[in-house]
Write an enzyme that holds these catalytic residues in place. Structure first.
Site, PDB file in Angstrom:
ATOM      1  N   HIS A 128     -48.854 -81.425  52.347  1.00 43.03           N
ATOM      2  CA  HIS A 128     -49.415 -82.782  52.269  1.00 43.03           C
ATOM      3  C   HIS A 128     -49.990 -83.068  50.881  1.00 43.03           C
ATOM      4  O   HIS A 128     -50.876 -83.905  50.742  1.00 43.03           O
ATOM      5  CB  HIS A 128     -50.496 -82.989  53.334  1.00 43.03           C
ATOM      6  CG  HIS A 128     -50.065 -82.623  54.717  1.00 43.03           C
ATOM      7  ND1 HIS A 128     -49.313 -83.451  55.518  1.00 43.03           N
ATOM      8  CD2 HIS A 128     -50.261 -81.478  55.440  1.00 43.03           C
ATOM      9  CE1 HIS A 128     -49.079 -82.857  56.677  1.00 43.03           C
ATOM     10  NE2 HIS A 128     -49.632 -81.657  56.649  1.00 43.03           N
ATOM     11  N   SER A 138     -44.267 -91.695  23.320  1.00 44.89           N
ATOM     12  CA  SER A 138     -44.468 -93.110  23.580  1.00 44.89           C
ATOM     13  C   SER A 138     -44.296 -93.889  22.279  1.00 44.89           C
ATOM     14  O   SER A 138     -44.625 -93.396  21.201  1.00 44.89           O
ATOM     15  CB  SER A 138     -45.877 -93.342  24.146  1.00 44.89           C
ATOM     16  OG  SER A 138     -46.235 -94.702  24.077  1.00 44.89           O
ATOM     17  N   LYS A 173     -48.910 -89.053  23.688  1.00 44.10           N
ATOM     18  CA  LYS A 173     -48.183 -88.783  24.927  1.00 44.10           C
ATOM     19  C   LYS A 173     -46.927 -87.956  24.714  1.00 44.10           C
ATOM     20  O   LYS A 173     -46.261 -88.041  23.692  1.00 44.10           O
ATOM     21  CB  LYS A 173     -47.794 -90.100  25.624  1.00 44.10           C
ATOM     22  CG  LYS A 173     -49.002 -90.842  26.197  1.00 44.10           C
ATOM     23  CD  LYS A 173     -48.573 -92.049  26.997  1.00 44.10           C
ATOM     24  CE  LYS A 173     -48.086 -91.632  28.370  1.00 44.10           C
ATOM     25  NZ  LYS A 173     -46.688 -91.914  28.610  1.00 44.10           N
TER      26      LYS A 173
END
Length: 462
Positions: free
Chosen positions: A158, A279, A285
């Protein structure tokens, strides 16, 4: 108006130019050209073998077809829209090379059984290529697993921390998925490898052909027993697209995990520059483009499977022009699966670095060892359900106190239950939690090492 096509005298004029473009498949079925030539060479041999044409004519057709193949490979033969499809294109060029004998090639054959043969020859070849790419992917998984038997990683259910695992065990789960993919394609191959050649348009032929002879020449295992079925069956294509979709499911699941692992929230892996991009506006990034693209391309293959099912669901026997729409989906699915397998293999092999210190810390910062506390009590005679409830209360009070189970003092453990002793700390250490799961197929180090041996054995099976 366009040039009149190779139809019978039933037609008095050519197609409207727009309809000719709409009707043509040469822009994409050119992918089948070498398979079409191979199938036609087998057909020519059979015509000569059965005496339908002379041996000299058969040899002329075979040699001429081989010239068409070489011209195509060298870029000298590039049929355009006027050819309509790859079959007419090859036959027209063959006739230009060998003369009127080229017009005999289509004796005892229809484009319906011809395209079915071509598609099967193509798909048969592509299945073997995909199976080899699966083997390459599996090999990298095993190589990484072998180096990380005792590297621990949090396991999840989960998407919540569940129990720690051997990293090798986690990776070998994908090995097993790929093994099923490899085996599934072998099964699909058996139904691809049935020859429709000789079924004609739908009813067979009046000529004394030998279908077993062409099947043997083309390495088909069997021939279709019913001519209607032979020209209209696309079950094999649906099965392939289903198998391809399942491969993409597995690659997409792994992609999702890599994306999570590379995030700042998880920090389990670092992306190397060779398999990541930046990016255009945020200089800090590093983006996981490879797994994101794999995850995205999965939908393309799913779509082709759905389209193929919809194409087939309402078709009366036998051949219908709708079946022209099978090829682009098959071709794109083949190319997509191959590209994604190759990209994911490269990503695993040289695009990721596991952050071992972070992984080591991650398996000590939660309550993933709670089940082992319950197992500890159960092994000392406490009924498991009672032990389960005891440990649930311990976890609840520990969270309230801002502690982990490893932080509890021995006196606190013994206040919980007198069965606890000093060895509880070893029992709930992450390494012991993993090592103790020594049931067959479990994450215990002994089991994982044996699983790697078994995987190497499977990789040795051709």
């Amino acid at each position: 108006m366009t040039e009149k096509q190779t139809w019978s005298q039933r037609f008095e004029s050519a197609l409207h130019p727009a309809i000719a473009r709409f009707n043509a498949s040469i822009s994409f079925d050119i992918e089948l050209i070498e398979y079409d030539i191979t199938g036609s060479q087998a057909h020519a041999k059979m015509l000569a073998h059965t005496g339908i044409i002379s041996h000299a004519e058969g040899e002329a057709l075979f040699t001429g077809l081989e010239q068409v193949r070489q011209e195509y490979r060298q870029g000298q033969f590039q049929p355009g829209i006027d050819a309509e499809d790859v079959h007419f294109a090859v036959e027209k060029r063959l006739t230009e090379i060998v003369g009127d004998v080229g017009k005999k090639l289509h004796t005892a054959r229809s484009r319906n059984d011809q395209v079915g043969t071509d598609t099967r020859l193509y798909l048969r070849d592509q299945i073997q290529q995909i199976r080899q790419l699966l083997r390459d992917f599996q090999t990298v998984l095993v190589d990484i697993a072998e180096k990380n038997v005792e590297t621990l990683i949090p396991g999840y259910t989960h998407l919540q921390r569940a129990q720690p695992l051997s990293l090798a065990h986690h990776l070998l789960a994908y090995f097993q998925m790929a093994q099923r993919d490899w085996e599934r394609l072998e099964d699909v191959y058996s139904r691809v490898n049935i020859s429709p050649l000789g079924c004609g348009a739908l009813a067979g032929t009046t000529f004394p052909i030998d279908r077993q002879y062409t099947a043997k020449l083309l390495d088909f295992d069997h021939v279709y027993a019913n001519s209607l079925d032979g020209v209209s069956d696309r079950d094999f294509a649906i099965e392939f697209l289903c198998a391809a979709s399942i491969i993409m499911v597995h690659l997409s699941r792994l992609s999702e995990e890599v994306i999570l692992w590379a995030s700042e929230e998880f920090r389990f892996v670092t992306l190397k520059d060779s398999c990541a991009t930046g990016s255009s506006i945020m200089p800090q990034k590093k983006n996981p483009d490879v797994p994101e693209l794999v995850r995205g391309k999965t939908g393309r293959v799913f779509g082709h499977l759905q389209a193929m099912l919809v194409i087939m669901k309402g078709l009366p026997l036998a051949y219908n022009k709708d079946l022209q729409e099978d090829k682009e989906g098959i071709f794109d699915s083949v190319n997509t699966v191959k590209a994604c397998l190759e990209a994911m293999t490269i990503l695993l092999q040289e695009g990721l670095e596991f952050r071992y210190q972070r992984l080591a810390t991650a398996v000590t910062e939660d309550f993933a060892n709670a089940t082992d506390v319950a197992d500890y009590l159960a092994a000392r005679g406490v009924p498991f359900r009672e032990a389960y409830n005891i440990v649930g209360k311990v976890v609840k009070t520990s969270i309230a106190a801002g502690k982990l189970l490893k932080d509890l003092q021995l006196e606190e453990w013994q206040q919980i239950h007198p069965a606890f002793a000093a060895d509880i700390y070893e029992a709930i250490s992450p390494r012991q939690v993993v090592a103790a799961r020594n049931s067959y197929g479990g994450t215990g180090f002994v089991q994982v090492r044996q699983a790697i041996i078994n995987a190497r054995t499977q990789l040795g099976v051709s």
